[in-house]
Design a protein around this motif. Structure first.
Motif, PDB file in Angstrom:
ATOM      1  N   LYS A 105     -17.508  56.386 151.048  1.00 52.05           N
ATOM      2  CA  LYS A 105     -17.457  54.658 150.399  1.00 52.05           C
ATOM      3  C   LYS A 105     -15.675  54.841 150.142  1.00 52.05           C
ATOM      4  O   LYS A 105     -14.823  55.401 149.823  1.00 52.05           O
ATOM      5  N   GLN A 106     -15.180  53.590 150.652  1.00 54.58           N
ATOM      6  CA  GLN A 106     -14.634  52.810 150.231  1.00 54.58           C
ATOM      7  C   GLN A 106     -14.588  51.629 149.498  1.00 54.58           C
ATOM      8  O   GLN A 106     -15.306  50.668 149.214  1.00 54.58           O
ATOM      9  N   PRO A 107     -13.178  51.739 148.952  1.00 54.32           N
ATOM     10  CA  PRO A 107     -12.776  50.452 147.670  1.00 54.32           C
ATOM     11  C   PRO A 107     -12.800  49.615 148.997  1.00 54.32           C
ATOM     12  O   PRO A 107     -12.216  49.181 149.332  1.00 54.32           O
ATOM     13  N   ASN A 108     -13.410  48.379 147.966  1.00 53.99           N
ATOM     14  CA  ASN A 108     -13.173  46.982 148.656  1.00 53.99           C
ATOM     15  C   ASN A 108     -12.415  45.895 148.425  1.00 53.99           C
ATOM     16  O   ASN A 108     -11.994  45.275 147.006  1.00 53.99           O
ATOM     17  N   THR A 109     -11.438  46.159 148.773  1.00 58.30           N
ATOM     18  CA  THR A 109      -9.974  45.809 148.733  1.00 58.30           C
ATOM     19  C   THR A 109      -9.599  44.493 149.456  1.00 58.30           C
ATOM     20  O   THR A 109      -9.733  44.211 150.551  1.00 58.30           O
ATOM     21  N   ILE A 110      -9.172  43.290 149.280  1.00 58.73           N
ATOM     22  CA  ILE A 110      -9.210  41.822 150.139  1.00 58.73           C
ATOM     23  C   ILE A 110      -7.501  41.612 149.068  1.00 58.73           C
ATOM     24  O   ILE A 110      -6.868  42.048 147.802  1.00 58.73           O
ATOM     25  N   SER A 111      -7.057  41.633 150.487  1.00 59.30           N
ATOM     26  CA  SER A 111      -5.568  41.579 150.434  1.00 59.30           C
ATOM     27  C   SER A 111      -5.570  39.858 150.189  1.00 59.30           C
ATOM     28  O   SER A 111      -5.891  39.270 149.835  1.00 59.30           O
ATOM     29  N   THR A 112      -4.035  40.162 149.202  1.00 55.49           N
ATOM     30  CA  THR A 112      -3.785  38.682 147.535  1.00 55.49           C
ATOM     31  C   THR A 112      -2.708  37.562 149.564  1.00 55.49           C
ATOM     32  O   THR A 112      -2.736  36.513 148.842  1.00 55.49           O
ATOM     33  N   GLN A 113      -2.679  38.173 150.748  1.00 57.75           N
ATOM     34  CA  GLN A 113      -2.052  37.123 151.078  1.00 57.75           C
ATOM     35  C   GLN A 113      -3.535  36.757 151.257  1.00 57.75           C
ATOM     36  O   GLN A 113      -2.963  35.209 152.152  1.00 57.75           O
TER      37      GLN A 113
END
Length: 129
Positions: A59-67
């Motif tokens: 499992k990996q955290p779902n992160t979205i770049s702020t870019q």
């Protein structure tokens, strides 16, 4: 029994607000109810199973770049500002010098915002390494 007058000019808008609020609440409730009845609750097991001979899933955290967010925000900001120029261009002769000076100030503010975003690095795409 007296007849109630609905002569206020905003009575129709008030009624539409109440009806819209009720319809929105009913739609949200119906969507939640239907989705909970239809949804499969055992999908988590399927997501963590092995597929053929591949590595085990972690499992990996779902992160979205702020870019992505910043690029979209700047696009909408500058797009809306460009849309404001169309009525000015159509009524250019009618507005005269006042409209011309007003648009020069608008262009100046647009350029200042663009230069600020450029200087802060908001327009550069950073690669993830």
């Amino acid at each position: 029994m007296t007849h109630m007058e609905f002569a206020h000019p905003y009575f129709g808008a008030f009624v539409m607000f109440i009806v819209t609020f009720g319809a929105f609440g009913a739609t949200v409730w119906l969507a939640r109810y239907v989705s909970r009845k239809i949804a499969r609750l055992d999908t988590e097991k399927l997501k963590t199973t092995l597929y053929e001979c591949g590595p085990e899933v972690t499992k990996q955290p779902n992160t979205i770049s702020t870019q992505f967010y910043l690029t979209a925000l700047l696009f909408i900001l500058f797009d809306v500002e460009i849309i404001f120029m169309f009525p000015w261009a159509i009524n250019f002769k009618l507005l005269g010098w006042f409209g011309f000076i007003e648009m020069i100030l608008f262009f100046t503010l647009l350029a200042i915002g663009f230069l600020y975003a450029w200087k802060k690095g908001a327009l550069e795409w950073h690669s993830i390494k």
